[in-house]
Structures are given as structure tokens and as C-alpha cells.
Enzyme design. Structure first.
Site, PDB file in Angstrom:
ATOM      1  N   VAL A   1      -8.958   7.423   2.039  1.00 22.96           N
ATOM      2  CA  VAL A   1      -9.862   6.589   2.819  1.00 22.96           C
ATOM      3  C   VAL A   1     -10.388   7.310   4.080  1.00 22.96           C
ATOM      4  O   VAL A   1      -9.642   8.012   4.753  1.00 22.96           O
ATOM      5  CB  VAL A   1      -9.152   5.271   3.187  1.00 22.96           C
ATOM      6  CG1 VAL A   1      -7.959   5.515   4.078  1.00 22.96           C
ATOM      7  CG2 VAL A   1     -10.091   4.300   3.859  1.00 22.96           C
TER       8      VAL A   1
ATOM      9  N   GLY B   1       0.847  -1.192   0.000  1.00 19.12           N
ATOM     10  CA  GLY B   1       0.000   0.000   0.000  1.00 19.12           C
ATOM     11  C   GLY B   1       0.882   1.242   0.000  1.00 19.12           C
ATOM     12  O   GLY B   1       1.598   1.505   0.959  1.00 19.12           O
TER      13      GLY B   1
ATOM     14  N   GLY C   1       1.502   4.869   3.576  1.00 17.06           N
ATOM     15  CA  GLY C   1       2.520   3.883   3.187  1.00 17.06           C
ATOM     16  C   GLY C   1       3.736   4.562   2.576  1.00 17.06           C
ATOM     17  O   GLY C   1       4.893   4.282   2.933  1.00 17.06           O
TER      18      GLY C   1
ATOM     19  N   ASN D   1     -10.985  11.922   8.376  1.00 16.12           N
ATOM     20  CA  ASN D   1     -12.207  11.659   9.134  1.00 16.12           C
ATOM     21  C   ASN D   1     -12.862  12.960   9.589  1.00 16.12           C
ATOM     22  O   ASN D   1     -14.072  13.145   9.434  1.00 16.12           O
ATOM     23  CB  ASN D   1     -11.880  10.761  10.336  1.00 16.12           C
ATOM     24  CG  ASN D   1     -11.571   9.344   9.890  1.00 16.12           C
ATOM     25  OD1 ASN D   1     -12.457   8.616   9.460  1.00 16.12           O
ATOM     26  ND2 ASN D   1     -10.302   8.954   9.949  1.00 16.12           N
TER      27      ASN D   1
ATOM     28  N   SER E   1      -1.165   7.654   1.093  1.00 15.66           N
ATOM     29  CA  SER E   1      -0.617   8.774   1.867  1.00 15.66           C
ATOM     30  C   SER E   1       0.330   8.275   2.954  1.00 15.66           C
ATOM     31  O   SER E   1       1.415   8.817   3.143  1.00 15.66           O
ATOM     32  CB  SER E   1      -1.719   9.554   2.580  1.00 15.66           C
ATOM     33  OG  SER E   1      -2.914   9.480   1.916  1.00 15.66           O
TER      34      SER E   1
ATOM     35  N   PHE F   1      -9.638  -3.195   2.463  1.00 11.32           N
ATOM     36  CA  PHE F   1      -8.973  -4.071   1.489  1.00 11.32           C
ATOM     37  C   PHE F   1      -8.003  -5.038   2.157  1.00 11.32           C
ATOM     38  O   PHE F   1      -7.295  -5.776   1.477  1.00 11.32           O
ATOM     39  CB  PHE F   1      -8.209  -3.226   0.452  1.00 11.32           C
ATOM     40  CG  PHE F   1      -9.074  -2.174  -0.196  1.00 11.32           C
ATOM     41  CD1 PHE F   1     -10.206  -2.535  -0.900  1.00 11.32           C
ATOM     42  CD2 PHE F   1      -8.763  -0.830  -0.083  1.00 11.32           C
ATOM     43  CE1 PHE F   1     -11.022  -1.575  -1.470  1.00 11.32           C
ATOM     44  CE2 PHE F   1      -9.563   0.146  -0.652  1.00 11.32           C
ATOM     45  CZ  PHE F   1     -10.699  -0.227  -1.355  1.00 11.32           C
TER      46      PHE F   1
ATOM     47  N   ASP G   1      -4.060  10.085  19.748  1.00 11.41           N
ATOM     48  CA  ASP G   1      -4.531  10.038  18.361  1.00 11.41           C
ATOM     49  C   ASP G   1      -5.897  10.713  18.223  1.00 11.41           C
ATOM     50  O   ASP G   1      -6.202  11.325  17.187  1.00 11.41           O
ATOM     51  CB  ASP G   1      -4.589   8.576  17.888  1.00 11.41           C
ATOM     52  CG  ASP G   1      -4.334   8.461  16.397  1.00 11.41           C
ATOM     53  OD1 ASP G   1      -4.273   9.504  15.722  1.00 11.41           O
ATOM     54  OD2 ASP G   1      -4.204   7.322  15.900  1.00 11.41           O
TER      55      ASP G   1
ATOM     56  N   LYS H   1     -10.991   5.865  17.542  1.00  8.99           N
ATOM     57  CA  LYS H   1     -10.825   7.339  17.555  1.00  8.99           C
ATOM     58  C   LYS H   1     -11.297   7.944  16.235  1.00  8.99           C
ATOM     59  O   LYS H   1     -11.732   9.102  16.199  1.00  8.99           O
ATOM     60  CB  LYS H   1      -9.372   7.722  17.885  1.00  8.99           C
ATOM     61  CG  LYS H   1      -8.303   7.308  16.876  1.00  8.99           C
ATOM     62  CD  LYS H   1      -8.075   8.260  15.745  1.00  8.99           C
ATOM     63  CE  LYS H   1      -7.171   7.661  14.675  1.00  8.99           C
ATOM     64  NZ  LYS H   1      -7.046   8.479  13.481  1.00  8.99           N
TER      65      LYS H   1
HETATM   66  N1  LIG Z   1      -2.896   9.155   5.991  1.00  7.71           N
HETATM   67  C1  LIG Z   1      -2.515   9.236   7.264  1.00  7.71           C
HETATM   68  O1  LIG Z   1      -2.115  10.304   7.753  1.00  7.71           O
HETATM   69  C2  LIG Z   1      -2.552   8.027   8.120  1.00  7.71           C
HETATM   70  C3  LIG Z   1      -3.249   6.888   7.745  1.00  7.71           C
HETATM   71  N2  LIG Z   1      -3.277   5.817   8.573  1.00  7.71           N
HETATM   72  C4  LIG Z   1      -4.001   4.605   8.192  1.00  7.71           C
HETATM   73  O2  LIG Z   1      -3.310   3.974   7.118  1.00  7.71           O
HETATM   74  C5  LIG Z   1      -4.240   3.265   6.298  1.00  7.71           C
HETATM   75  C6  LIG Z   1      -4.031   3.687   4.872  1.00  7.71           C
HETATM   76  O3  LIG Z   1      -4.384   5.060   4.809  1.00  7.71           O
HETATM   77  P1  LIG Z   1      -3.886   6.060   3.698  1.00  7.71           P
HETATM   78  O4  LIG Z   1      -2.501   5.745   3.265  1.00  7.71           O
HETATM   79  O5  LIG Z   1      -4.193   7.408   4.230  1.00  7.71           O
HETATM   80  O6  LIG Z   1      -4.905   5.694   2.529  1.00  7.71           O
HETATM   81  P2  LIG Z   1      -4.890   6.224   1.041  1.00  7.71           P
HETATM   82  O7  LIG Z   1      -6.302   6.220   0.600  1.00  7.71           O
HETATM   83  O8  LIG Z   1      -4.098   7.469   0.936  1.00  7.71           O
HETATM   84  O9  LIG Z   1      -4.077   5.105   0.238  1.00  7.71           O
HETATM   85  C7  LIG Z   1      -4.432   3.755   0.219  1.00  7.71           C
HETATM   86  C8  LIG Z   1      -3.550   3.067  -0.832  1.00  7.71           C
HETATM   87  O10 LIG Z   1      -3.783   1.652  -0.746  1.00  7.71           O
HETATM   88  C9  LIG Z   1      -3.747   1.170  -2.074  1.00  7.71           C
HETATM   89  N3  LIG Z   1      -4.393  -0.150  -2.124  1.00  7.71           N
HETATM   90  C10 LIG Z   1      -5.699  -0.444  -2.020  1.00  7.71           C
HETATM   91  N4  LIG Z   1      -5.875  -1.786  -2.091  1.00  7.71           N
HETATM   92  C11 LIG Z   1      -4.644  -2.336  -2.238  1.00  7.71           C
HETATM   93  C12 LIG Z   1      -4.176  -3.671  -2.376  1.00  7.71           C
HETATM   94  N5  LIG Z   1      -5.004  -4.723  -2.355  1.00  7.71           N
HETATM   95  N6  LIG Z   1      -2.854  -3.881  -2.512  1.00  7.71           N
HETATM   96  C13 LIG Z   1      -1.998  -2.821  -2.534  1.00  7.71           C
HETATM   97  N7  LIG Z   1      -2.381  -1.527  -2.419  1.00  7.71           N
HETATM   98  C14 LIG Z   1      -3.700  -1.294  -2.282  1.00  7.71           C
HETATM   99  C15 LIG Z   1      -4.450   2.236  -2.886  1.00  7.71           C
HETATM  100  O11 LIG Z   1      -4.150   2.110  -4.263  1.00  7.71           O
HETATM  101  C16 LIG Z   1      -3.870   3.501  -2.261  1.00  7.71           C
HETATM  102  O12 LIG Z   1      -2.679   3.917  -2.911  1.00  7.71           O
HETATM  103  C17 LIG Z   1      -5.640   3.600   6.842  1.00  7.71           C
HETATM  104  O13 LIG Z   1      -6.085   2.547   7.656  1.00  7.71           O
HETATM  105  C18 LIG Z   1      -5.399   4.845   7.683  1.00  7.71           C
HETATM  106  O14 LIG Z   1      -6.304   4.939   8.774  1.00  7.71           O
HETATM  107  C19 LIG Z   1      -2.626   5.793   9.764  1.00  7.71           C
HETATM  108  C20 LIG Z   1      -1.910   6.888  10.178  1.00  7.71           C
HETATM  109  C21 LIG Z   1      -1.817   8.086   9.386  1.00  7.71           C
HETATM  110  O1  LIG Z   2      -4.744   8.299  11.903  1.00  5.69           O
HETATM  111  C1  LIG Z   2      -4.466   9.415  11.554  1.00  5.69           C
HETATM  112  C2  LIG Z   2      -3.674  10.350  12.383  1.00  5.69           C
HETATM  113  O2  LIG Z   2      -3.072   9.688  13.440  1.00  5.69           O
HETATM  114  C3  LIG Z   2      -4.967   9.921  10.268  1.00  5.69           C
HETATM  115  O3  LIG Z   2      -6.299  10.244  10.450  1.00  5.69           O
HETATM  116  P1  LIG Z   2      -7.228  10.457   9.184  1.00  5.69           P
HETATM  117  O4  LIG Z   2      -7.350   9.095   8.523  1.00  5.69           O
HETATM  118  O5  LIG Z   2      -8.499  10.966   9.727  1.00  5.69           O
HETATM  119  O6  LIG Z   2      -6.547  11.438   8.286  1.00  5.69           O
END
Ligand SMILES: NC(=O)C1=CN([C@@H]2O[C@H](COP(=O)(O)OP(=O)(O)OC[C@H]3O[C@@H](n4cnc5c(N)ncnc54)[C@H](O)[C@@H]3O)[C@@H](O)[C@H]2O)C=CC1
Ligand SMILES: O=C(CO)COP(=O)(O)O
Length: 331
Positions: free
Chosen positions: A276, A7, A12, A253, A10, A78, A241, A188
Site C-alpha cells: 500500500v 491484516g 501486521g 511512499n 508487511s 479498507f 516518522d 508524513k
Molecule cells: N509496512 C510498514 O513498514 C509499515 C506500515 N504501516 C501502516 O500499516 C498499514 C498496513 O500497511 P502494510 O502492512 O505495509 O500493508 P500491506 O499492503 O503490506 O498489507 C496489507 C494487508 O492487509 C490485508 N487486508 C486488506 N483488506 C483486509 C481486510 N478487510 N481484512 C483483513 N485483511 C485485509 C491485505 O490482504 C494485506 O495482507 C498502512 O496504513 C501502513 O501505512 C505503519 C508502519 C510501518
Molecule cells: O510508516 C512507515 C514507516 O514509519 C512506513 O512507510 P511506508 O508506508 O512509506 O513504507
């Protein structure tokens, strides 16, 4: 070390940059070809920041061959499918570091439980969750951030701690309360959506402070019900968080809630979000817990009705304000 990330969204891609900064080699796997191309050209797929030294691929086998350490960074929606594919392609023991935040609403399972179900014991090494207050938007700019690595396997929590910590902008604590950390990080998001709704509707900081205080108690109840420790909810992965997510425009969120509070239809808000919004599924999961247990989650219950039953934010606030008056309890 070499580390693969499953993944490249943002979070990853941002964590790949952290690991690269820390002197490790990273390979990001994503199904989105355009994201992979951007990463290979030194661009973050979601932000305008440049990234350095990170390779990406759309080939899962290549990512699995690259390292025994996999960072799981796909949205929880996913996760099960992604793990099934990893299991089909695995040929040796793999160690998992989950950074996604959610509970599967259909099963009420945490990510570690989904990993246990989907990965053949022959390929299943250690597991940890890395979680806490961390908007990717700040981490990619190397702004100071503090997280927790939790595992039932102490050596692995320490290993994750040393992989991600640096003395410039990222500090990691360890914890043995895997359940508490996983559940806090998921729930959260539900409260953060409500915080956005209240702000969008026009309420102020007094209301937000009250929401965060009463919201953490709902998180505590779910953490304890699911087998985690109450104290964990008062640490980085719970209250920490919650504070950052419930009060920041960087939060997906909070932003989704904000638009709902402004009167934009829920479906439109969710369809228009490029990234997401995990809290919607967390609300569904927590509401289900309410139905099957006697835990009281009044904030999450009205949030469920706004998201899934067309209740207005105004009516949701009225329901909360007209609850029976009582003494303040902190549990
Ligand atoms: N964005 C943030 O600031 C933070 C996000 N998170 C958590 O991290 C997780 C991911 O969030 P984001 O990166 O923000 O989501 P995002 O929506 O920015 O990116 C998700 C990525 O996963 C990819 N993806 C979907 N299905 C897939 C698969 N089967 N195999 C490989 N790649 C796949 C998509 O193409 C996309 O590039 C969420 O659970 C979120 O709560 C945790 C801390 C911070
Ligand atoms: O988990 C997060 C910050 O710790 C990111 O939160 P959001 O998915 O709401 O952007």
C-alpha cells in the site's frame, strides 16, 4: 496475553512477530489466503524472513473469539469496511490498537473517528494508536526502533506500551495526544512521496533537507487545524516518522515518488506497487483541508497536481521556487 491482528501484511505480520517475541500468543486474520498459508508455514508474506510461533486465519470470527485486543493493520482504504465486519461479528467489548497511517479522504476522518462511527458503543472498549518511525523491514530483523502509543485513555496507552516494549529492540513511549499522533503519521506519507519525486527527478540532499524542514511545518499546520498539539509533530510520530519515510528506499511512499520523479506515469507506479502507498490518499485529504480552510500547504498542493492533474515534477518544483520571497517562519 492473547492478541489478534486484523491484516497480515508487511506491518501486521511483523508486529505479530514482536508480540510473539514478547511472550504473547498471536492470531493474524487476513482475507488473502496465500498470506495466511505463508504465515502458518513460518514465512513472512512480504519479506524473505522466517517468522516463528504465529498462527493465521481467514476466519474473522475465529480472530475475534481469540482475544479482546485487536491490532488494526489493514490499509486505511479498507479500514471502514473491515470495522463494519468486525462490528457485525462482535459479541463483547473489544479494545483497538490501530497501527495504520491515514486519513479517509472522502470524510477527512481519522481512524479513531472511523472506529467510533462503525463500532457499536456496546462493543467499543479502549482505543490507541501505535505509530512512529518503523519500517517493517527493520523491525522484522529486530533492529532498534522507538514508537509512541497514544490514547485518550491513559491506562490503555500504558497497556499498549508494555505489550510491545522489550529491552532488546523495541521501546514505546506513551502520549495523550491521540489526534496529533494520528494526523502526523498520515500526513508524513504525503511529504515522503514528494521527497521520492525530488530524488527521482535528480535533486540532492540539500533539497531533501529543505523539504523535510518545510514539510514538517505543513504537518504542524494540519495537526493543529485538526485539534492536535504542535509539539507532537516535533516528536517521533511527526518529524521522526517523516525523517525515516522521506529518506529511505524501504519506504513504499518514497519509492512511489521516486518512480514518478523518474517520469513513470502515476497510474502505472500505483498499479505496480504490491504494497500500500498510503500517501496518495493523504495528499487528497490534505488538499481538501486546504480548500475548506485557510491553512497554507504549498508542498502538498503541488504534490496533488502531480498525482491527480498530470503536472510534471519539473513544473511542481518551478511553482515552489517562484513563490513570493519572504522571511522564514517556523509555524
Ligand atoms: N509496512 C510498514 O513498514 C509499515 C506500515 N504501516 C501502516 O500499516 C498499514 C498496513 O500497511 P502494510 O502492512 O505495509 O500493508 P500491506 O499492503 O503490506 O498489507 C496489507 C494487508 O492487509 C490485508 N487486508 C486488506 N483488506 C483486509 C481486510 N478487510 N481484512 C483483513 N485483511 C485485509 C491485505 O490482504 C494485506 O495482507 C498502512 O496504513 C501502513 O501505512 C505503519 C508502519 C510501518
Ligand atoms: O510508516 C512507515 C514507516 O514509519 C512506513 O512507510 P511506508 O508506508 O512509506 O513504507
Amino acid at each position: 496475553m492473547k492478541i489478534s491482528l486484523i491484516g497480515g501484511g508487511s506491518w501486521g505480520t511483523t508486529l505479530a512477530q514482536v508480540l510473539t517475541d514478547n511472550g504473547h500468543e498471536t492470531l493474524v486474520y487476513d482475507i488473502n489466503e496465500s498470506a495466511v498459508n505463508k504465515i502458518n508455514h513460518g514465512e513472512h508474506p512480504f519479506f524473505s524472513n522466517h517468522i516463528e510461533g504465529i498462527k493465521a486465519t481467514t476466519n474473522l470470527k475465529e480472530a475475534l473469539a481469540f482475544s479482546d485486543y485487536l491490532v488494526l493493520a489493514v490499509p486505511t482504504k479498507f479500514m471502514r469496511q473491515s470495522l463494519k465486519e468486525i462490528n457485525l461479528n462482535a459479541d463483547r467489548k473489544l479494545h483497538f490498537i490501530n497501527v495504520s497511517k491515514g486519513i479517509e479522504p472522502e470524510t477527512l476522518k481519522r481512524v479513531s473517528e472511523i472506529v467510533d462511527e462503525e463500532i457499536n458503543p456496546e462493543w467499543l472498549g479502549a482505543y490507541a494508536v501505535l505509530t512512529g518511525p518503523s519500517h517493517a523491514e527493520e523491525v522484522i530483523e529486530r533492529k532498534l526502533t522507538v514508537l509512541t502509543a497514544a490514547s485518550f485513555t491513559p491506562w490503555f496507552a500504558k497497556s499498549v506500551q508494555s505489550l510491545f516494549s522489550n529491552q532488546k529492540y523495541l521501546r514505546i513511549y506513551t502520549s495523550d495526544d491521540l489526534i496529533g499522533c494520528e494526523v502526523g503519521g498520515a500526513i508524513k506519507n504525503a511529504i515522503a512521496i514528494v521527497s521520492g519525486m525530488m530524488t527521482g527527478y535528480g535533486l540532492g540532499e540539500n533539497a531533501r533537507a529543505a523539504l523535510i524542514t518545510r514539510g514538517i511545518l505543513e504537518i504542524v499546520r494540519v495537526v493543529v487545524y485538526m485539534g492536535g498539539k504542535k509539539e507532537t509533530a516535533f516528536g517521533l510520530t511527526g518529524i521522526g516518522d517523516l525523517i525515516v519515510t522521506a529518506s529511505s528506499l524501504n519506504s513504499r511512499n518514497f519509492n512511489a515518488g521516486l518512480r514518478i520523479g523518474q517520469g513513470i506515469p502515476v497510474d502505472q507506479v500505483l498499479n505496480e506497487s504490491k504494497m500500500v502507498v498510503e500517501g496518495v490518499r493523504a495528499i487528497a485529504a490534505a488538499k481538501d483541508l486546504c480548500r475548506s480552510s485557510n491553512i497554507e500547504l504549498p508542498i502538498i498542493e503541488v504534490a496533488y497536481d502531480v498525482i491527480f492533474n498530470h503536472m510534471t515534477v519539473e513544473d511542481a518544483i518551478t511553482i515552489l521556487l517562484t513563490r513570493e520571497l519572504k522571511a522564514e517562519t517556523i509555524e
